[in-house]
Design a protein around this motif. Structure first.
Motif, PDB file in Angstrom:
ATOM      1  N   THR A   1      -6.400  -1.256  -5.616  1.00  9.63           N
ATOM      2  CA  THR A   1      -6.379  -2.173  -4.493  1.00  9.63           C
ATOM      3  C   THR A   1      -6.210  -3.615  -4.960  1.00  9.63           C
ATOM      4  OG1 THR A   1      -8.779  -2.499  -4.443  1.00  9.63           O
ATOM      5  CG2 THR A   1      -7.907  -0.580  -3.256  1.00  9.63           C
TER       6      THR A   1
ATOM      7  N   ARG B   1       0.836  -1.197   0.000  1.00 11.76           N
ATOM      8  CA  ARG B   1       0.000   0.000   0.000  1.00 11.76           C
ATOM      9  C   ARG B   1       0.872   1.248   0.000  1.00 11.76           C
ATOM     10  NH1 ARG B   1      -3.050  -3.319   3.380  1.00 11.76           N
ATOM     11  NH2 ARG B   1      -2.324  -2.339   5.311  1.00 11.76           N
TER      12      ARG B   1
ATOM     13  N   TRP C   1      -7.292  -0.292   2.664  1.00 11.27           N
ATOM     14  CA  TRP C   1      -6.806   0.632   1.638  1.00 11.27           C
ATOM     15  C   TRP C   1      -7.484   2.004   1.723  1.00 11.27           C
ATOM     16  CZ3 TRP C   1      -3.331  -0.131  -2.568  1.00 11.27           C
ATOM     17  CH2 TRP C   1      -2.786  -1.402  -2.667  1.00 11.27           C
TER      18      TRP C   1
END
Length: 360
Positions: free
Chosen positions: A30, A16, A127
């Motif tokens: 994502t 991330r 996320w």
């Protein structure tokens, strides 16, 4: 009705982004996406959450040749308590229904749509960013993937949702609002009466790319479109609806011609302005009136509204190559108040006094 969907988790999770202040717009995606199929006679079936990855498509697929597709744009926001919430998803469902009807795409029930959004967000909930100005952008879309060269509606479709942690669409250096320069397009048109201007479909945007390139030549961020019939009245900005504050009246183009996208943020802006007692009108406004208002000091503010930008103040309009200043070219009080309230409600830092928030 409650829906649950099977989940196939990725075996190769992505790292991330570490710096949420540098997300940009749609630069990261994502780990997972939602996929569902439609077959004539069977309806929508086999919804599932799967790893976000490339997929095979037949070169003779109808959407590649005739652009039978639609999409939506939404955001999920992290609130101060750490929870995640959506902004007016019922409006996305209603607009999706109108677009599908125009594009001859089978209706997708709203409860399935919302359940799918929730399912894929839940899988990638870590996320959702929390830094100021950030959100998880949600892109649902449907396309006809029947193998056919027949210029008729497809008989098979895919519904998909992909997710992207994003920052501000027009980011200021300090993370707040700043004004932009917009190019007034007087050669090409975006939409005409009877067309697809009110629908959220791919062809509307592909046809606008030439105008966007022209705008960049003048150091402009986007395009302000004029009407197709007379090339005179302002309609909307390439990615947003447009508002003009002239002599304490806020004006935006009407929806009755079918050439304006009925933006969810547009509707929210109008409701808030009315609540605050600010005069707001949905009526035709010519570019000549705007230029004259700038000359006589009555053009106080211009701003764009949309899911991606929320509120984007405009400091200059480039008309026939000449800059037309808006007020003192700085962020105006109405645009700032709208942004503070809308983004505040979306992120949970301002009370949801309009009942617009849907908590996951």
């Amino acid at each position: 009705m409650e829906y649950t969907f099977p989940v196939t988790r990725t075996t190769h999770p992505k790292p991330r982004p570490q710096d949420e202040t540098k997300l940009g717009f749609a630069k990261y995606f994502t780990d997972h996406m939602f996929v569902m199929d439609y077959d004539e006679g069977q309806g929508w079936h086999d919804g599932r959450v799967v790893p976000h990855e490339p997929f095979l498509i037949e070169p003779a697929c109808a959407v590649l040749h005739y652009s039978q597709c639609m999409f939506e744009g939404m955001k999920a926001y992290r609130n101060p308590q750490g929870g995640v919430q959506l902004f007016r998803p019922d409006m996305n469902i209603a607009r999706m229904k109108r677009t599908n009807e125009r594009m001859c795409i089978p209706e997708l029930p709203g409860d399935i749509f919302l359940a799918a959004v929730k399912a894929v967000i839940q899988e990638d909930i870590d996320w959702v960013p929390s830094a100021p100005g950030t959100a998880l952008y949600i892109r649902p879309f449907i396309f006809g993937d029947e193998v056919s060269f027949s210029v008729l509606p497809a008989k098979h479709y895919k519904f998909m949702i992909i997710l992207s942690p994003t920052g501000s669409y027009y980011a200021a250096n300090d993370g707040g609002l700043s004004t932009t320069r917009i190019y007034v397009q007087d050669e090409y048109i975006r939409a005409a009466r009877g067309g697809t201007g009110f629908a959220k479909c791919g062809g509307n945007y592909g046809g606008g790319m030439r105008a966007s390139l022209d705008a960049m030549k003048y150091n402009c961020k986007d395009v302000l479109w004029l009407d197709a019939a007379e090339n005179k009245y302002v309609e909307e900005i390439g990615t947003s609806n447009a508002f003009f504050r002239i002599d304490d009246e806020v004006i935006t183009a009407p929806l009755d011609s079918g050439t304006i996208l009925p933006g969810i943020t547009r509707n929210s802006v109008i409701q808030l302005l009315k609540r605050w007692g600010i005069k707001v009108s949905e009526r035709k406004l010519s570019i000549d009136e705007i230029v004259e208002a700038s000359k006589n000091g009555k053009l106080q503010e211009v701003f764009a509204s949309g899911t991606a930008a929320v509120i984007s103040p405009i400091g200059w309009l480039c008309v026939k190559g000449e800059d037309v200043p808006v007020g003192d070219t700085k962020v105006g009080p109405v645009a700032q108040k709208l942004y503070d309230n809308l983004y505040g409600m979306q992120t949970g830092t301002v009370e949801d006094y309009m009942g617009w928030i849907y908590k996951l």
